[in-house]
Design an enzyme around this catalytic site. Structure first.
Site, mmCIF file in Angstrom:
data_model
loop_
_atom_site.group_PDB
_atom_site.id
_atom_site.type_symbol
_atom_site.label_atom_id
_atom_site.label_comp_id
_atom_site.label_asym_id
_atom_site.label_seq_id
_atom_site.Cartn_x
_atom_site.Cartn_y
_atom_site.Cartn_z
ATOM 1 N N LYS A 1 -5.406 -4.721 -10.714
ATOM 2 C CA LYS A 1 -4.465 -3.592 -10.780
ATOM 3 C C LYS A 1 -3.083 -4.026 -10.273
ATOM 4 C CE LYS A 1 -4.280 -0.401 -7.374
ATOM 5 N NZ LYS A 1 -2.894 -0.230 -6.914
ATOM 6 N N ASN A 2 -3.058 -4.697 -9.122
ATOM 7 C CA ASN A 2 -1.767 -5.004 -8.514
ATOM 8 C C ASN A 2 -1.013 -6.137 -9.215
ATOM 9 O OD1 ASN A 2 -2.143 -2.965 -6.735
ATOM 10 N ND2 ASN A 2 -2.452 -4.263 -4.925
ATOM 11 N N ARG B 101 -8.173 5.417 -9.583
ATOM 12 C CA ARG B 101 -6.857 4.792 -9.691
ATOM 13 C C ARG B 101 -6.987 3.271 -9.702
ATOM 14 N NH1 ARG B 101 -3.553 5.677 -5.003
ATOM 15 N NH2 ARG B 101 -2.535 3.982 -6.083
ATOM 16 N N ARG C 238 6.306 3.777 3.989
ATOM 17 C CA ARG C 238 6.531 2.918 2.825
ATOM 18 C C ARG C 238 7.914 3.081 2.187
ATOM 19 N NH1 ARG C 238 1.025 2.638 -0.618
ATOM 20 N NH2 ARG C 238 1.789 0.579 -1.171
ATOM 21 N N CYS D 142 3.423 8.238 1.925
ATOM 22 C CA CYS D 142 2.099 8.411 1.327
ATOM 23 C C CYS D 142 1.063 8.404 2.425
ATOM 24 C CB CYS D 142 1.824 7.355 0.267
ATOM 25 S SG CYS D 142 1.368 5.778 0.926
ATOM 26 N N ASP E 213 -5.615 -4.405 2.114
ATOM 27 C CA ASP E 213 -6.396 -3.685 1.112
ATOM 28 C C ASP E 213 -7.906 -3.921 1.249
ATOM 29 O OD1 ASP E 213 -4.141 -2.544 0.078
ATOM 30 O OD2 ASP E 213 -4.050 -3.759 -1.734
HETATM 31 C C1 UD1 Z 1 1.579 -3.760 -2.207
HETATM 32 C C2 UD1 Z 1 0.297 -3.413 -2.887
HETATM 33 C C3 UD1 Z 1 -0.648 -2.688 -1.930
HETATM 34 C C4 UD1 Z 1 -0.822 -3.496 -0.659
HETATM 35 C C5 UD1 Z 1 0.520 -3.886 -0.060
HETATM 36 C C6 UD1 Z 1 0.399 -4.833 1.122
HETATM 37 C C7 UD1 Z 1 0.944 -3.166 -5.203
HETATM 38 C C8 UD1 Z 1 1.144 -2.252 -6.346
HETATM 39 N N1 UD1 Z 1 0.579 -2.599 -4.044
HETATM 40 O O1 UD1 Z 1 2.197 -2.514 -1.827
HETATM 41 O O2 UD1 Z 1 -1.902 -2.509 -2.567
HETATM 42 O O3 UD1 Z 1 -1.529 -2.734 0.295
HETATM 43 O O4 UD1 Z 1 1.324 -4.548 -1.057
HETATM 44 O O5 UD1 Z 1 -0.283 -5.992 0.765
HETATM 45 O O6 UD1 Z 1 1.040 -4.367 -5.329
HETATM 46 N N2 UD1 Z 1 8.443 -2.075 3.577
HETATM 47 C C9 UD1 Z 1 9.666 -1.596 4.037
HETATM 48 N N3 UD1 Z 1 10.724 -1.567 3.160
HETATM 49 C C10 UD1 Z 1 10.627 -1.976 1.870
HETATM 50 C C11 UD1 Z 1 9.379 -2.467 1.416
HETATM 51 C C12 UD1 Z 1 8.307 -2.504 2.285
HETATM 52 O O7 UD1 Z 1 9.782 -1.213 5.206
HETATM 53 O O8 UD1 Z 1 11.619 -1.912 1.134
HETATM 54 C C13 UD1 Z 1 7.276 -2.144 4.500
HETATM 55 C C14 UD1 Z 1 6.139 -1.197 4.104
HETATM 56 O O9 UD1 Z 1 6.345 0.110 4.599
HETATM 57 C C15 UD1 Z 1 4.941 -1.900 4.718
HETATM 58 C C16 UD1 Z 1 5.288 -3.391 4.575
HETATM 59 O O10 UD1 Z 1 6.714 -3.442 4.390
HETATM 60 O O11 UD1 Z 1 4.841 -1.570 6.081
HETATM 61 C C17 UD1 Z 1 4.643 -4.086 3.401
HETATM 62 O O12 UD1 Z 1 4.758 -3.272 2.252
HETATM 63 P P1 UD1 Z 1 4.803 -3.845 0.768
HETATM 64 O O13 UD1 Z 1 4.329 -5.271 0.752
HETATM 65 O O14 UD1 Z 1 6.110 -3.563 0.176
HETATM 66 O O15 UD1 Z 1 3.701 -2.936 0.057
HETATM 67 P P2 UD1 Z 1 3.746 -2.509 -1.458
HETATM 68 O O16 UD1 Z 1 4.450 -3.563 -2.219
HETATM 69 O O17 UD1 Z 1 4.196 -1.101 -1.568
#
Ligand code: UD1
Length: 416
Positions: free
Chosen positions: A22-23, A396, A121, A116, A304
């Protein structure tokens, strides 16, 4: 709303084929926005999140042809660079259209995803990166509005490791003028899979899989064909399910090298895990040993898989600590596991789990995708019947979950 009924206590035995990730599928389908030529993807999992993304791309003017796991997307008629709130709120990964739209159209309006169930996030790093590449970015009425001419290559250093942030910026950089260097980049295998797809489309990317990614911008990307990598989290979830039930399972069509941290912990728990080129065989002991872990960006232990290992520790011998370092509110499953009789104590971002002799079936509520997977695993080993409500979370991210579990001998029934 569908529910899942599980009659616990069956040993899982047999073979199960792993679906596409999925990711990896979500960012890779968004990459089609970068080209005016059709791109074909295979091994695309049939999941709710994928249908949501395809609907989002369709309302932008992207034509889609879908035949099982093969999806062809044609963004030559891209007309509407808008991702509305109604779609983004159901799936945060919709933010992955931001980078491609900014690069191809020079403008985009994408709804901010909001918080969420597992944490705040924010997407500030995505925005900061696009600004550094010369885009004008404003936030109005809950939308990120991007405008400007062609993006310019830049040195981007993210404040934390972000998976979709890295993916968005890497996609944007493909069509930028000059070289972009992304430092502190996410090293997740899904980032590498996306880079492989982009390179097949004509992008020039080096370093994906390391924390420094270099992208030489090109003027256009062309059509291509790409196979989505196997889902390492789905694989890990079935490995845990086999482990808690004392089972023996072979997972086929997977990528063992993407699961080192997970396999390492299962071995510490007492499982015999044997990897071949694209399959993993697990044989569980009669009683598991509790394993402590700390989640962190790849190649460390994935957040995850945290809920699934919490469920595993609930019935293992001894006690273990689980530290969640990625998301601030990712222990929602703990209270549900307690309803099944688990002994879990939460203190901030650390959970202390003491194994109990047995869990007892009860009605529990799924709160997010991976929390739900943890509850399924607990239900498989609990005495009596467990009912999991709100399983749309599972739909999902897990293709044919009930069918696959039934094929392994679990007593599982979906109730409409
Ligand atoms: C992706 C995965 C999700 C997984 C996560 C961490 C997808 C679609 N989803 O989510 O399944 O749990 O990686 O491995 O690939 N953050 C900020 N600012 C930003 C971006 C991130 O503060 O602009 C923080 C987030 O709140 C979190 C951390 O960074 O605490 C890591 O998040 P991130 O790696 O971005 O998660 P996703 O990409 O949303």
């Amino acid at each position: 709303m569908d529910k899942l009924l599980i009659e616990g206590g069956q040993r899982l035995m047999g073979e199960v084929a792993v679906s596409g990730a999925k990711n990896a599928a979500l960012p890779i389908l968004c990459a089609s926005l970068l080209s005016a030529e059709p791109v074909t993807f295979t091994n695309v999992p049939q999941l709710k999140d994928v249908s949501t993304l395809l609907a989002l791309l369709a309302q932008m003017g992207v034509k889609a042809e879908r035949d099982g796991g093969t999806v062809t997307l044609d963004a030559s008629g891209l007309t509407n660079a808008v991702a509305p709130y109604e779609m983004v709120k159901t799936m945060r990964a919709s933010i992955l259209v931001l980078g491609p739209l900014a690069a191809r159209c020079g403008q985009a309006s994408v709804s901010l995803p909001g918080g969420c169930a597992i944490g705040a996030r924010p997407v500030d790093q995505h925005i900061k990166g696009l600004q550094a590449m010369g885009a004008t970015v404003g936030i109005e009425h809950g939308y990120v509005h991007v405008s400007g001419s062609r993006l310019k290559g830049a040195r981007l250093v993210t404040d934390m490791v972000t998976v979709t942030g890295t993916e968005n910026l890497m996609m944007a950089a493909c069509l930028a003028d000059g070289e972009t260097v992304i430092e502190n980049a996410a090293c997740e295998p899904e980032v590498v899979d996306l880079a492989d797809c982009l390179c097949a489309m004509g992008a020039k990317i080096a370093g994906a899989g390391s924390d420094v990614i270099r992208v030489q911008g090109v003027s256009r990307l062309h059509g291509a064909r790409h196979r989505i990598m196997p889902d390492r989290i789905e694989t890990g979830t079935y490995l845990c399910a086999a482990a808690v039930t004392g089972g023996q399972v072979r997972l086929t069509g997977t990528q063992p090298s993407s699961l080192d941290a997970v396999i390492g912990k299962l071995s510490v728990a007492g499982c015999a895990v044997r990897c071949e080129a694209d399959s993993i065989h697990i044989e569980a002991p009669k009683k598991l040993t509790a394993v402590s872990l700390r989640t962190a960006p790849y190649p460390a232990f994935p957040t995850d898989m945290q809920a699934q290992f919490m469920a595993l520790n609930c019935v293992a011998s001894g006690a273990a600590t689980i530290r969640e370092t990625i998301f601030e509110n990712r222990f929602m499953h703990a209270v549900e596991l307690q309803r099944l009789g688990a002994d879990i104590h939460i203190d901030g971002n650390t959970a202390m789990v003491r194994g109990v002799d047995s869990l007892q079936g009860a009605t529990v509520m799924a709160t997010d995708l991976r929390a739900s997977a943890g509850l399924v695993i607990a239900g498989l080993v609990a005495e009596g019947a467990t009912t999991i409500e709100r399983i749309y979370h599972l739909d999902r991210g897990y293709e044919c979950l009930d069918e696959k579990l039934i094929a392994l001998g679990a007593k599982v029934r979906r109730v409409k």
